[in-house]
Design an enzyme around this catalytic site. Sequence first.
Site, PDB file in Angstrom:
ATOM      1  N   THR A 110      45.098  83.377  85.220  1.00 30.99           N
ATOM      2  CA  THR A 110      46.422  83.716  84.705  1.00 30.99           C
ATOM      3  C   THR A 110      46.230  84.305  83.324  1.00 30.99           C
ATOM      4  OG1 THR A 110      47.758  82.103  85.913  1.00 30.99           O
ATOM      5  CG2 THR A 110      48.620  82.769  83.796  1.00 30.99           C
TER       6      THR A 110
ATOM      7  N   ARG B  95      53.881  81.016  98.345  1.00 30.48           N
ATOM      8  CA  ARG B  95      53.822  80.028  97.251  1.00 30.48           C
ATOM      9  C   ARG B  95      54.122  80.709  95.895  1.00 30.48           C
ATOM     10  NH1 ARG B  95      50.598  79.468  92.300  1.00 30.48           N
ATOM     11  NH2 ARG B  95      50.387  77.259  91.866  1.00 30.48           N
ATOM     12  N   VAL B  96      54.944  80.054  95.094  1.00 27.84           N
ATOM     13  CA  VAL B  96      55.238  80.561  93.750  1.00 27.84           C
ATOM     14  C   VAL B  96      54.784  79.505  92.747  1.00 27.84           C
ATOM     15  CG1 VAL B  96      57.064  81.267  92.154  1.00 27.84           C
ATOM     16  CG2 VAL B  96      57.205  81.914  94.573  1.00 27.84           C
ATOM     17  N   GLY B  97      54.101  79.923  91.705  1.00 32.62           N
ATOM     18  CA  GLY B  97      53.621  78.981  90.696  1.00 32.62           C
ATOM     19  C   GLY B  97      54.581  78.861  89.519  1.00 32.62           C
ATOM     20  N   ASP B  98      54.076  78.345  88.429  1.00 30.19           N
ATOM     21  CA  ASP B  98      54.912  78.102  87.244  1.00 30.19           C
ATOM     22  C   ASP B  98      55.144  79.363  86.406  1.00 30.19           C
ATOM     23  OD1 ASP B  98      52.064  77.950  86.708  1.00 30.19           O
ATOM     24  OD2 ASP B  98      52.593  77.428  84.649  1.00 30.19           O
TER      25      ASP B  98
ATOM     26  N   THR C 119      49.035  78.255  81.383  1.00 28.49           N
ATOM     27  CA  THR C 119      48.070  78.498  82.456  1.00 28.49           C
ATOM     28  C   THR C 119      47.557  77.149  82.931  1.00 28.49           C
ATOM     29  OG1 THR C 119      45.881  79.350  83.024  1.00 28.49           O
ATOM     30  CG2 THR C 119      46.261  78.875  80.695  1.00 28.49           C
ATOM     31  N   GLY C 120      47.436  77.017  84.247  1.00 30.93           N
ATOM     32  CA  GLY C 120      46.958  75.740  84.770  1.00 30.93           C
ATOM     33  C   GLY C 120      47.468  75.512  86.170  1.00 30.93           C
TER      34      GLY C 120
HETATM   35  N1  ASP Z   1      49.521  78.634  86.653  1.00 34.76           N
HETATM   36  C1  ASP Z   1      49.050  79.554  87.650  1.00 34.76           C
HETATM   37  C2  ASP Z   1      49.676  79.219  88.962  1.00 34.76           C
HETATM   38  O1  ASP Z   1      49.721  78.067  89.318  1.00 34.76           O
HETATM   39  C3  ASP Z   1      47.577  79.545  87.849  1.00 34.76           C
HETATM   40  C4  ASP Z   1      46.758  79.484  86.630  1.00 34.76           C
HETATM   41  O2  ASP Z   1      47.239  79.467  85.517  1.00 34.76           O
HETATM   42  O3  ASP Z   1      45.548  79.475  86.808  1.00 34.76           O
HETATM   43  O4  ASP Z   1      50.055  80.118  89.660  1.00 34.76           O
END
Ligand code: ASP
Length: 307
Positions: free
Chosen positions: A174, A202-205, A225-226
């Site tokens: 990210t 799927r949708v992330g944060d 990020t995470g």
């Molecule tokens: N936060 C991002 C997600 O879950 C992935 C990441 O930051 O590595 O889509």
Amino acid sequence: MSQLFAIALHGGAGTIAPETMTEEKYAAYTQGLKAALDAGYAVLERGGASLDAVQAAVMSLEDCPLFNAGKGAVFNSTGGHEMDAALMEGSTKRAGAVAGVTAARNPVQAARTVMEHTEHVLLSGPGADQFVREQGLPIEGPDYFFNQFRYDQWKEAQAEGRVQLDHSEKKMGTVGAVALDQSGNLAAATSTGGMTNKQYGRVGDSPLIGAGTWADNHTCAISCTGHGELFIRSVVAYDIACLMEYKGLSLADACHKVVMDKLVKTGGEGGLVAIDQAGNIAMPFNSSGMYRAARKSDGTENIAIYR
Ligand code: ASP
């Protein structure tokens, strides 16, 4: 204008393991971060808006195949790319986001266009793809997004039937940026390919305002990020703003509380970059590393990967 201005950015909280990091790779990642820093800082230096600065920085990272966003986006479970992005302006609290776009060359630009050319905040899936085309934004085919490293990562994850954060094992990707401009305005932007082998849809944060992205002149601008699911459940970015607004915590203390205490307790691995109106910057992470960089108009600069 003598107001301090500054920018901070990240290229993901999942860094490649220190033992597999070669000098060449280190130099390449550092160069990618520096190019993005230069792109964003140049906007601020000429008196531009923080929103333009974070967009410029994130577009630079999206164009770099090393980072999990845009060109370097990871593969989903069907072998495609579904990218999420968002940005937010601290002075107006206007925001725009896209989720699951498959062809936009620069998803963060699509997010900006949603903010400026619709009455909505978030467009997703085929509707978002259609919007990108109708707006005439640059689009790319699968060849542009193909990357042997990511493909091998996906095949490995697929064979083991797991969904994984970027860079295998506990690694994440990210990109994102936050900035304070010469008019004292804050902004944040985030862009991601999500997680390798993630389920279709799927949708992330990252594209969720308050979870992975937030900007409000009265408190802070944040890009996370995470592990997205855990960041969504903890409403991470807004939680930090709330600790500042309602509890009077400093940016550093609020970030520390959320990233190093609350998130750790839920198993939410990752980090973020944050800035406030005084130009204070925090870049906390509870993972082993986070690609990160920051520069202020007082001459301070910091580019780092590990602790
Ligand atoms: N936060 C991002 C997600 O879950 C992935 C990441 O930051 O590595 O889509």
